[in-house]
Enzyme design. Structure first.
Site, PDB file in Angstrom:
ATOM      1  N   TYR A 157     -14.503  79.030  11.105  1.00 14.86           N
ATOM      2  CA  TYR A 157     -14.762  78.357  11.219  1.00 14.86           C
ATOM      3  C   TYR A 157     -14.946  77.160  12.106  1.00 14.86           C
ATOM      4  O   TYR A 157     -14.954  75.953  11.302  1.00 14.86           O
ATOM      5  CB  TYR A 157     -12.571  77.138  10.906  1.00 14.86           C
ATOM      6  CG  TYR A 157     -11.391  78.303   9.936  1.00 14.86           C
ATOM      7  CD1 TYR A 157     -11.627  79.511  10.120  1.00 14.86           C
ATOM      8  CD2 TYR A 157     -10.791  76.948   9.251  1.00 14.86           C
ATOM      9  CE1 TYR A 157     -10.311  79.538   9.258  1.00 14.86           C
ATOM     10  CE2 TYR A 157     -10.549  77.451   8.291  1.00 14.86           C
ATOM     11  CZ  TYR A 157      -9.662  78.884   7.686  1.00 14.86           C
ATOM     12  OH  TYR A 157      -8.692  79.241   6.940  1.00 14.86           O
ATOM     13  N   LYS A 208      -7.796  91.279  16.710  1.00 17.43           N
ATOM     14  CA  LYS A 208      -7.635  92.401  15.858  1.00 17.43           C
ATOM     15  C   LYS A 208      -8.794  93.515  17.018  1.00 17.43           C
ATOM     16  O   LYS A 208     -10.788  92.990  16.837  1.00 17.43           O
ATOM     17  CB  LYS A 208      -8.726  92.848  14.533  1.00 17.43           C
ATOM     18  CG  LYS A 208      -9.558  94.049  14.266  1.00 17.43           C
ATOM     19  CD  LYS A 208      -8.789  94.719  13.115  1.00 17.43           C
ATOM     20  CE  LYS A 208      -9.014  95.492  13.058  1.00 17.43           C
ATOM     21  NZ  LYS A 208      -7.731  96.753  12.145  1.00 17.43           N
ATOM     22  N   ASP A 241      -4.116  93.742  10.919  1.00 16.96           N
ATOM     23  CA  ASP A 241      -3.799  94.477   9.703  1.00 16.96           C
ATOM     24  C   ASP A 241      -2.102  95.512  10.549  1.00 16.96           C
ATOM     25  O   ASP A 241      -0.842  94.711   9.058  1.00 16.96           O
ATOM     26  CB  ASP A 241      -4.550  95.628   9.790  1.00 16.96           C
ATOM     27  CG  ASP A 241      -5.192  96.359  10.718  1.00 16.96           C
ATOM     28  OD1 ASP A 241      -4.902  96.128  11.760  1.00 16.96           O
ATOM     29  OD2 ASP A 241      -5.689  97.811  10.480  1.00 16.96           O
ATOM     30  N   ASP A 265      -4.719  81.535   9.384  1.00 20.19           N
ATOM     31  CA  ASP A 265      -4.314  80.843   7.743  1.00 20.19           C
ATOM     32  C   ASP A 265      -4.374  82.184   7.093  1.00 20.19           C
ATOM     33  O   ASP A 265      -3.016  81.627   6.519  1.00 20.19           O
ATOM     34  CB  ASP A 265      -5.968  80.870   7.975  1.00 20.19           C
ATOM     35  CG  ASP A 265      -6.157  80.008   6.539  1.00 20.19           C
ATOM     36  OD1 ASP A 265      -5.394  79.207   5.959  1.00 20.19           O
ATOM     37  OD2 ASP A 265      -7.091  80.691   5.557  1.00 20.19           O
ATOM     38  N   ASP A 269       0.195  82.216   5.521  1.00 19.79           N
ATOM     39  CA  ASP A 269       0.393  82.320   3.860  1.00 19.79           C
ATOM     40  C   ASP A 269       1.546  83.074   3.711  1.00 19.79           C
ATOM     41  O   ASP A 269       2.115  83.092   3.057  1.00 19.79           O
ATOM     42  CB  ASP A 269      -0.565  82.541   2.866  1.00 19.79           C
ATOM     43  CG  ASP A 269      -1.600  81.012   2.698  1.00 19.79           C
ATOM     44  OD1 ASP A 269      -1.034  79.679   3.526  1.00 19.79           O
ATOM     45  OD2 ASP A 269      -2.169  81.330   1.839  1.00 19.79           O
TER      46      ASP A 269
HETATM   47  C1  IPM Z   1      -4.525  75.570   5.360  1.00 22.47           C
HETATM   48  C2  IPM Z   1      -5.798  75.502   4.435  1.00 22.47           C
HETATM   49  C3  IPM Z   1      -6.876  75.303   5.152  1.00 22.47           C
HETATM   50  C4  IPM Z   1      -7.702  76.216   5.973  1.00 22.47           C
HETATM   51  C5  IPM Z   1      -8.449  74.795   4.351  1.00 22.47           C
HETATM   52  C6  IPM Z   1      -7.516  74.181   3.268  1.00 22.47           C
HETATM   53  C7  IPM Z   1      -9.229  74.117   4.764  1.00 22.47           C
HETATM   54  O1  IPM Z   1      -5.388  76.887   3.511  1.00 22.47           O
HETATM   55  O2  IPM Z   1      -4.375  74.657   5.869  1.00 22.47           O
HETATM   56  O3  IPM Z   1      -4.060  77.052   6.308  1.00 22.47           O
HETATM   57  O4  IPM Z   1      -8.154  77.618   5.686  1.00 22.47           O
HETATM   58  O5  IPM Z   1      -7.276  75.995   7.038  1.00 22.47           O
HETATM   59 MN    MN Z   2      -4.402  78.436   4.579  1.00 26.28          MN
END
Ligand code: IPM
Ligand code: MN
Length: 368
Positions: A157, A208, A241, A265, A269
């Site tokens: 990032y 990793k 993984d 990140d 999710d």
């Molecule tokens: C998150 C989002 C952000 C990230 C994006 C929108 C920049 O996906 O907060 O997880 O990748 O960190």
């Molecule tokens: Mn995200």
């Protein structure tokens, strides 16, 4: 051992000092960035719930995000950034254009707004707690309760890289991963302190290291060195993984996870998906050294397709606001919200504001 480290402990910083607690009696200045899509809707519900705790806040709304960019061409000016530095905390809904919209080039808001805020305000810890919501208690959904600590200012990032011979057949694109001892250590140290404070006292490093032999080595060595200072905290290591498999098959194994920016990140999710859905996933972008405001936001996006339908789940934003109160030292108010969220399941068909109202009412009853 501690002479090896550049980072001071953040323990005193994560727990407000007496002086900060005195300040807790007056009102807090909170910047609200509703953003785009359902962002303003969920922020409004979160602030209803904050009001129900009785904690006094002065809010200032900032018009930032995709629609602002399309209207004015501005993403985040230096002047607005400087203003934001003066707040006690920032609560953000969601920013982003509708899917398929061509008006906002990829990266404009991500790099120009969200990451700019994370980097400029030195929000080096992205703390994302996951707990199974109550309505899943009887179903086959696994009961989980873990926190991911995502390093939030470095890795891929950081924006290192570029193009050579762009647009030609001989084009080269590089995107490096920046890992500093200082940055890695402060995230790991925060994770150990958090694990130490929890009942299970367990911390898993996710990376990793078998392929990323430079950055992975730095992460593993730093993890091992810091772990010596936390003998009560049990430790584990998972490749990212494999961690994806474990998170789906046996997520109960996790208590606290620490990982780098990109792995964090992706993993968060997945964690949202296995713990009730992304509508429940809250996050705290923390500057534990308290050199500026921290920023609190749901993990979900702007969901333009459900704007105005009442379908947006405000729970993630409400939990993010509770994390904000907790970080400000308003422990009782934060706990009142957490305990309502831990036992509240909305009636089927409840709208965004009905959910917000119901949670606010319960919090208000618990707070009076
Ligand atoms: C998150 C989002 C952000 C990230 C994006 C929108 C920049 O996906 O907060 O997880 O990748 O960190
Ligand atoms: Mn995200």
């Amino acid at each position: 051992m501690s002479g090896l480290f550049y980072c001071p402990s953040v323990a005193s910083a994560t727990t407000p000092t007496d002086e900060e607690k005195d300040e807790a009696l007056s009102s807090y200045n909170i910047a609200l960035i509703g953003g785009d899509g359902i962002g303003p809707e969920v922020v409004a519900e979160a602030m209803k719930v904050v009001a129900a705790t009785g904690v006094e806040v002065d809010t200032t709304s900032y018009d930032l995000g995709a629609s602002r960019y399309v209207r004015t061409g501005e993403v985040l000016s230096d002047a607005v950034l400087e203003e934001l530095r003066g707040f006690d905390a920032i609560l953000l809904g969601a920013v982003g254009p509708a899917i398929g919209s061509k008006e906002v080039p990829p990266g404009t808001l991500e790099r120009g707004l969200l990451l700019k805020l994370r980097f400029e305000l030195d929000l080096y810890v992205n703390m994302r707690p996951f707990a199974t919501p109550p309505q899943s208690a009887d179903s086959s959904v696994a009961k989980v309760d873990f926190v991911v600590i995502r390093e939030n200012t470095e890795g891929t990032y950081a924006g290192e890289g570029g193009f050579l011979r762009k647009g030609t057949l001989a084009e080269v694109a590089t995107q490096g991963s920046v890992n500093t001892r200082f940055g890695v250590e402060r995230a790991i140290r925060f994770a150990f302190e958090l694990a130490q404070s929890r009942a299970a006292k367990h911390l898993t490093l996710v990376h990793k290291t078998n392929v990323l032999t430079f950055s992975g080595d730095l992460w593993q060595r730093t993890f091992d060195l810091v772990s010596v200072e936390f003998p009560e905290v049990g430790v584990a290591y998972n490749h990212v993984d494999a961690a994806c498999i474990y998170m789906v098959e046996s997520p109960q194994r996790y208590d606290v996870i620490v990982t780098d920016n990109l792995f964090g990140d992706i993993l968060t999710d997945l964690a949202g998906a296995i713990s009730g859905g992304i509508g429940y996933a809250a996050s705290a972008n923390l500057n534990p050294a308290r050199t500026g405001p921290s920023l609190f936001e749901p993990v979900h996006g702007a969901a333009h397709d459900i704007v105005g339908t009442g379908l947006a789940n405000p729970t993630a934003a409400i939990r993010s606001a509770a994390l904000m109160l907790e970080f400000l030292g308003e422990t009782a108010a934060a706990n009142a919200i957490f305990s309502v969220l831990d036992s509240f399941s909305p009636d089927a068909g409840s709208t965004t504001s009905q959910i917000g109202n119901a949670i606010a009412e319960r919090v208000s009853n618990a707070s009076n």
